[in-house]
Design an enzyme around this catalytic site. Structure first.
Site, PDB file in Angstrom:
ATOM      1  CD  GLU A 214       8.631   4.556  -3.761  1.00  0.00           C
ATOM      2  OE1 GLU A 214       9.378   3.820  -3.550  1.00  0.00           O
ATOM      3  OE2 GLU A 214       8.478   5.670  -3.434  1.00  0.00           O
TER       4      GLU A 214
ATOM      5  CE1 TYR B 215       0.123   1.195 -10.790  1.00  0.00           C
ATOM      6  CE2 TYR B 215       1.903   2.498 -11.350  1.00  0.00           C
ATOM      7  CZ  TYR B 215       1.450   1.343 -10.853  1.00  0.00           C
ATOM      8  OH  TYR B 215       2.228   0.153 -10.681  1.00  0.00           O
TER       9      TYR B 215
END
Ligand SMILES: CC(C)(COP(=O)(O)OP(=O)(O)OC[C@H]1O[C@@H](n2cnc3c(N)ncnc32)[C@H](O)[C@@H]1OP(=O)(O)O)[C@@H](O)C(=O)NCCC(=O)NCCS
Length: 160
Positions: free
Chosen positions: A114, A125
């Protein structure tokens, strides 16, 4: 991007690296957003089973780290940080790829994380194959008390 990239060296970390971890964390995370962990949170986390710490150095200087955890076939990237002076030289990518490799070696089939909505790390990411799977409202609280949403990301790992 720096024209002098240097050699990124990765090594397995342990409790003796916590001084470096805390120094990198203090440098890397903007306190406005409340994403950094306290030193005692790091100590506590490192003692849990399934945790692994990866340290990165560039030309012998401590540059970044990643902290991750596996439980059975489920993996989580807990923290990824690179000192400001060493950014955009591939250190974050090297750490993230190492976490993906190690997770696979531990039998992890899916890795999640997260991150604060709007954090530039999201570009990294996505580039490494993570896809957004959810949102958590007001997940982070910055030093002024302002709250920030988190986004959750996931990447499947294929067995080699
Ligand atoms: C996110 C972070 C780890 C990236 O580290 P890094 O060493 O600079 O990453 P890399 O050099 O490997 O970047 C690889 C790619 O990711 C993307 N990227 C990384 N930082 C970026 C930024 N600030 N803005 C946009 N894209 C970015 C780019 O595509 C980059 O490739 P490029 O440099 O060829 O354009 C670093 O910025 C950091 O420590 N941030 C603060 C801590 C944090 O928020 N961590 C994530 C949440 S735990």
């Amino acid at each position: 991007m720096s024209s002098v990239r240097g050699i990124v060296a990765l090594s397995a970390g342990d409790a003796t690296d916590l001084g470096d971890v805390n120094a990198i964390m203090a440098d890397a995370f903007d306190p406005r957003y409340g994403e950094a962990w306290t030193p005692s949170q790091c100590v506590g986390m490192l003692a849990l089973s399934g945790i692994w710490l990866t340290m990165a150095s560039v030309d012998g200087q401590s540059a970044g780290f990643a902290l991750a955890r596996s439980i059975m076939d489920d993996g989580e990237l807990l923290l990824l940080a690179v000192r400001n002076d060493f950014r955009r030289r591939g250190v974050g990518s090297a750490l993230l790829r190492s976490v993906i490799r190690e997770a696979g070696a531990r039998g992890v089939t899916g890795l999640h994380l997260e991150v604060r909505k709007g954090n530039p790390a999201i570009d990294l990411y996505r580039r490494e194959g993570f896809r957004k799977v959810g949102e958590r409202a007001s997940y982070y609280r910055g030093i002024t008390g302002q709250q920030y949403d988190a986004q959750t990301f996931h990447r499947m790992l294929t067995k080699e």
